[in-house]
Design a protein around this motif. Structure first.
Motif, short mmCIF file in Angstrom:
data_model
loop_
_atom_site.label_atom_id
_atom_site.label_comp_id
_atom_site.label_asym_id
_atom_site.label_seq_id
_atom_site.Cartn_x
_atom_site.Cartn_y
_atom_site.Cartn_z
N LEU A 72 -6.07 -3.73 -3.44
CA LEU A 72 -5.36 -2.58 -2.88
C LEU A 72 -5.31 -1.39 -3.84
CD1 LEU A 72 -2.32 -4.32 -1.13
CD2 LEU A 72 -4.26 -3.21 -0.02
N VAL A 97 -6.76 2.06 -3.09
CA VAL A 97 -6.09 3.03 -2.21
C VAL A 97 -5.80 4.33 -2.95
CG1 VAL A 97 -3.95 3.48 -0.94
CG2 VAL A 97 -5.10 1.28 -0.71
N MET A 100 0.82 -1.21 0.00
CA MET A 100 0.00 0.00 0.00
C MET A 100 0.86 1.26 0.00
SD MET A 100 -2.89 1.18 2.80
CE MET A 100 -3.76 -0.39 2.66
#
Length: 214
Positions: free
Chosen positions: A158, A161, A62
């Motif tokens: 992810l 994000v 991330m």
């Protein structure tokens, strides 16, 4: 309603599939290059590649996504990377580091005597590696590579994000906009089917490699 949600989720799932496929195509060969660098007898190259692997494996994916996406614009004003490009770069580099360790472990697990036996038969180091060692390495690394591929399927989530519209982000929009939570559970079905298909494929690959018993 179900049909509309399915169509929207399929759009996001298409993005997830792109991330998965491009990451594999880039990370698999790049990981092999990094593995050879880690095993290099030239110490500066070995230290550099091992340091790179340590950083990529020791920091969250991330965080790497955020650095790749926001970094260029903050360091060099006016230069930015598209959301999908940032995801593909971060994922490819991250997974190349993990794959490199799998490659390295597989190569180093082959007994030294097999290299020596090939050289006794008059084979060059290149011939020994590609004709004798490589097939055995492939047999040994398929299971751990399969595990990483399964993780990659789920890690594609992810991408949200940095607001890259993959399937989970689209499912979440139904919660915030329409107060519907079932699309979020429904999105899990896509992952289950993807992982199920991948399990079948990897299982067949392992069976085909059964005759390379070492």
């Amino acid at each position: 309603m179900l049909l509309t949600v399915t169509q929207k989720l399929l759009e996001g799932f298409g993005t997830s599939c792109i991330i998965f496929i491009v990451t594999l195509l880039a990370a698999l060969p790049l990981g092999l290059v990094i593995a050879f660098g880690s095993m290099s007898r030239f110490k500066p190259i070995a230290w550099l590649t091992r340091g790179f692997v340590w950083i990529m494996r020791g920091t969250p994916l991330m965080l790497q996504l955020m650095i790749v996406y926001y970094g260029p614009g903050l360091l060099w004003e006016g230069n930015s990377v598209s959301r999908l490009s940032a995801v593909l770069i971060a994922f490819s580099v991250n997974y190349a580091a993990y794959f490199s360790e799998i490659y390295r472990g597989g190569i180093e697990s082959i007994p030294r005597g097999q290299y020596e036996a090939g050289q006794v038969l008059g084979m060059t180091k290149k011939q020994v590696f590609f004709n004798v060692i490589l097939l055995q390495v492939v047999k040994r690394i398929v299971p751990p590579l399969g595990n990483e591929m399964m993780t990659l399927v789920k890690d594609t989530s992810l991408a949200r994000v940095i607001a890259c519209k993959e399937i989970i982000m689209i499912a979440q929009e139904y919660i915030s906009v329409k107060g519907l939570i079932w699309p979020l559970f429904y999105s899990g079905l896509f992952y289950l089917l993807f992982c199920g298909a991948l399990t079948v494929i990897l299982g067949r690959v392992e069976k085909k490699l059964d005759y390379f018993r070492v």
